[in-house]
Design a protein around this motif. Structure first.
Motif, PDB file in Angstrom:
ATOM      1  N   GLN A  47       1.449  -0.518   1.377  1.00  0.00           N
ATOM      2  CA  GLN A  47       1.887  -1.853   0.966  1.00  0.00           C
ATOM      3  C   GLN A  47       1.211  -2.890   1.863  1.00  0.00           C
ATOM      4  O   GLN A  47       0.888  -2.601   3.004  1.00  0.00           O
ATOM      5  CB  GLN A  47       3.422  -1.988   1.095  1.00  0.00           C
ATOM      6  CG  GLN A  47       4.215  -1.145   0.103  1.00  0.00           C
ATOM      7  CD  GLN A  47       4.083  -1.613  -1.351  1.00  0.00           C
ATOM      8  OE1 GLN A  47       3.511  -2.658  -1.631  1.00  0.00           O
ATOM      9  NE2 GLN A  47       4.586  -0.797  -2.260  1.00  0.00           N
ATOM     10  N   VAL A  54       9.015  -3.977   1.803  1.00  0.00           N
ATOM     11  CA  VAL A  54       8.621  -5.153   1.030  1.00  0.00           C
ATOM     12  C   VAL A  54       9.269  -5.142  -0.356  1.00  0.00           C
ATOM     13  O   VAL A  54       9.484  -6.200  -0.956  1.00  0.00           O
ATOM     14  CB  VAL A  54       7.076  -5.234   0.918  1.00  0.00           C
ATOM     15  CG1 VAL A  54       6.510  -4.113   0.055  1.00  0.00           C
ATOM     16  CG2 VAL A  54       6.653  -6.589   0.373  1.00  0.00           C
ATOM     17  N   ASN A  80      10.254  -3.140  10.431  1.00  0.00           N
ATOM     18  CA  ASN A  80       9.505  -3.465   9.232  1.00  0.00           C
ATOM     19  C   ASN A  80      10.242  -4.437   8.315  1.00  0.00           C
ATOM     20  O   ASN A  80       9.597  -5.192   7.584  1.00  0.00           O
ATOM     21  CB  ASN A  80       9.182  -2.182   8.461  1.00  0.00           C
ATOM     22  CG  ASN A  80       8.086  -1.371   9.139  1.00  0.00           C
ATOM     23  OD1 ASN A  80       7.174  -1.929   9.743  1.00  0.00           O
ATOM     24  ND2 ASN A  80       8.174  -0.051   9.044  1.00  0.00           N
ATOM     25  N   CYS A  84       8.460  -7.577   6.524  1.00  0.00           N
ATOM     26  CA  CYS A  84       8.421  -7.567   5.059  1.00  0.00           C
ATOM     27  C   CYS A  84       9.188  -8.748   4.470  1.00  0.00           C
ATOM     28  O   CYS A  84       8.767  -9.333   3.471  1.00  0.00           O
ATOM     29  CB  CYS A  84       8.968  -6.244   4.522  1.00  0.00           C
ATOM     30  SG  CYS A  84       7.840  -4.858   4.813  1.00  0.00           S
TER      31      CYS A  84
END
Lengths: 317, 317
Positions: A47, A54, A80, A84
């Motif tokens: 991604q 995300v 993350n 994201c």
């Protein structure tokens, strides 16, 4: 508690399609030989911001009404989810506020800032984080997007398995890492309708095995401060994710720190993919429990690849 | 000199299809922003043995008549061609003999042996290599598969661009590294028929710029012993590859060692792909010559990913 539905997942997939990649599925003859299974790797590390998160973040961000969106989004995360959510907010052109302990790695902070996220630092304790977050949210009015215990986030993560089932036929099981349980919950949500015969297996670090112990005990057990290199998997289950884990997960296996590192090395050697430690746990448990996977078609969700190449945790060098 | 044709490429693609992967094409919004171009990366590093050279090697191996195949194949190489030829021979179940200087990295030797290749070591000089190879070939009768100056190999490498044009519409140019010129020749072969309006650009290390100088001079110039971290690109052009380079390549650009390393780092950071140094030269020249690529749809062939993660050439750490 609002349980997301299969239709929520379908709506999420339509909503986020312009903002995510349909990531490739990879295979390795050699890893198949070594494990006796047929492994399929869904590469969410590819991604744009380097992780599956995300999907859920974009679903939350692009599902907001314009008035709410104008106030932006807010979260607390040092991983993350923070980058994201910042990425998704940047794509919509709205503010993103992130509360992060001042001890978080510089690289994580830089990624959030590269995507336009605004960081408010706090002391590295739950109390400090909650107090700081409450203040930031009160000041900004931003919509709180929890890293995993949010129906919009779970519906978004579920879109990964929908693609996976189109890309790899007839999987006997899908294995994903479990921390807070967002990806596993999304996987359960999607497969329970789309492929109820496909078993969902969760993979957890031995040193942060609260989901394993919760699963065996039948109620949520939260560890205080587990220590593992799989830093994305230290957080506990919450009510929404427990709903899915307790009802739809077939088994939880755990792996040691060394087994996680060995899996990272094998994935690099045979797939040329650098996994972040959290992402290597599924491959580690497949190696460790070969008899459970031999002869099966096994989907593995590679959740992310945000790792510092200059500082790889090769314990044996 | 037997020039391979477009039909040879088509036949090669059919022949090798069961033995290669249709590798994915990846993009990065961030690299596009940084370069002003629209970049498409064809990830040949994700071939099972980690490099595009499996295409040409498999075409040579699976094109042999049974009687010739029984005697096996032979080559001299210390790089990806040796492991890819061993891999293809293993899949056909025939012997593969490789002559390699005893100074070659242990990891390369291990890969060849993992695929069943038999290594004969020689001193690291051209004389020693040729003498040793002549002896090995006389003893085994194996079919000599040159790393690049072989029509079967060039036709095989050409299959990469055929897939690429199906995966990424309307490329204005395709960039690939140039050493001996096998991949570039295959690219020219395929695009000259399939997409004659697509320009072929070659990328070469400054410190091994014999192809660049040959291109400017109009005849082959071979360097004696160039030194570059892009170790797959030290070899000179030969008659077959010169045929394609001199007729179909639009431009050759060069990059310094530091620019190559910087491109490796950028590819890791924004694509989560670890390039071997040879594979990073195209991205390096795109950054260096931004005005030549801005606004264009640029295909980049990522030729391989066989690099030692424990020993990355980050010059600035």
């Amino acid at each position: 508690m609002q349980i997301p539905t299969f239709d929520d997942m379908l709506a999420a997939h339509k909503r986020i399609a312009p903002h995510i990649r349909r990531t490739p599925v990879r295979v390795s003859d050699h890893l198949n030989d070594l494990t006796g299974a047929q492994l399929f790797f869904k590469c969410e590390n590819f991604q744009e911001p380097g992780a599956f998160k995300v999907r859920g973040a974009a679903n939350a961000v692009f599902g907001l009404e314009d008035a709410a969106a104008a106030r932006g989004v807010a979260t607390h995360s040092s991983g993350n989810h923070a980058s994201c959510l910042s990425y998704a907010a940047m794509r919509r052109g709205i503010p993103c506020n992130v509360v992060m302990p001042h001890t978080a790695p510089q690289a994580k902070k830089e990624t959030v800032r590269r995507y336009g996220g605004k960081i408010t630092e706090c002391d590295p304790s739950t109390n400090a984080r909650e107090a700081t977050f409450a203040r930031v949210q009160a000041e900004t009015g931003g919509d709180f997007v929890h890293p995993y215990n949010d129906p919009r986030v779970i519906a978004g993560q579920g879109t990964c398995s929908r693609e996976f089932m189109e890309q790899a036929d007839g999987l006997d099981m899908v294995v994903a890492p479990i921390g807070g349980g967002g990806m596993i919950s999304g996987t359960c949500l999607t497969l329970a309708t789309l492929a109820p015969e496909t078993r969902v297996i969760a993979a957890e670090p031995e040193q942060a095995d609260d989901a394993y112990r919760s699963f065996k005990a039948g109620h949520i057990i939260a560890d205080d401060a587990p220590e593992t290199i799989a830093d994305g998997l230290k957080v506990p289950l919450k009510d929404l994710t427990w709903h899915f884990v307790s009802r739809h997960v077939s088994e939880i296996f755990t792996a040691s720190e060394q087994e996680i590192v060995d899996a990272m090395k094998l994935a690099w050697k045979h797939l040329r993919i650098v996994l972040e430690p959290s992402s290597a746990v599924p491959l580690a448990i497949v190696f460790k429990n070969a008899q459970a996977f031999a002869g099966k078609r096994v989907g593995i969700i590679v959740t992310g690849g945000n790792v510092d190449l200059d500082n790889l945790p090769w314990i044996e060098g």
